[in-house]
Design a protein around this motif. Structure first.
Motif, short mmCIF file in Angstrom:
data_model
loop_
_atom_site.label_atom_id
_atom_site.label_comp_id
_atom_site.label_asym_id
_atom_site.label_seq_id
_atom_site.Cartn_x
_atom_site.Cartn_y
_atom_site.Cartn_z
N GLY A 43 0.83 -1.20 0.00
CA GLY A 43 0.00 0.00 0.00
C GLY A 43 0.86 1.24 0.00
N PHE A 45 0.76 5.25 0.77
CA PHE A 45 -0.04 6.14 1.59
C PHE A 45 0.51 7.55 1.58
N TYR A 50 -2.10 7.29 6.11
CA TYR A 50 -1.10 6.35 6.61
C TYR A 50 -1.57 5.53 7.81
N ALA A 55 -5.47 3.16 1.36
CA ALA A 55 -4.23 3.62 0.73
C ALA A 55 -4.56 4.56 -0.43
N GLY A 58 -2.24 0.98 -4.45
CA GLY A 58 -1.53 -0.20 -3.98
C GLY A 58 -1.31 -1.20 -5.09
#
Length: 140
Positions: A43, A45, A50, A55, A58
């Motif tokens: 993922g 972020f 986060y 996300a 990903g």
């Protein structure tokens, strides 16, 4: 009237010729994978996502060697972080022991370490530049 049409055409061609300054590519490579099986669940972020479940984007990367890579295109330049785990049994979730400790390998960008949870944003963040950026994560 002719000058307005010429001006309009000139503006249209100059807008088309301008590249997207806000789009950037990021290539993430995960190396040091100990078992050639399963899938790396990765993922990407930003700071706002986060610590949550969502996300920015990903990838699920089939593991066929000791390293895998993915390129994310069209990202806005800025700060990002990666959280990933190696789904050894391909069940789609990070397996844990009865105490909640992961039993499958995991890693964070900058090879940051978590203490009683995921690595902190400040330790895992890195900058995606305006052109293109590469980032390597080493599994432990």
């Amino acid at each position: 009237m002719k000058s307005i049409a010429t001006l309009t055409a000139l503006i249209a061609t100059s807008v088309i010729a301008v590249p997207f300054a806000s789009a950037s590519d990021l290539t993430v490579t995960v190396e040091g994978i100990s078992k050639t099986q399963g899938t790396i669940m990765l993922g990407l972020f930003d700071e706002a996502t986060y610590n949550g479940d969502g996300a920015v984007t990903g990838a699920n990367l089939k593991v066929e060697s000791d390293a895998v890579s993915v390129t994310f295109e069209g990202l806005a330049p800025g700060e990002y972080a990666v959280r990933l785990y190696h789904d050894l049994n391909d069940d789609g979730e990070m397996n844990t022991n009865p105490f909640g400790m992961p039993t499958e390998p995991y890693a964070f960008s900058n090879d940051a370490k978590g203490r009683f949870g995921p690595a902190k944003w400040e330790a895992a963040k890195f900058t995606v530049e305006a052109d293109s950026t590469t980032h390597t994560i080493t599994m432990n």
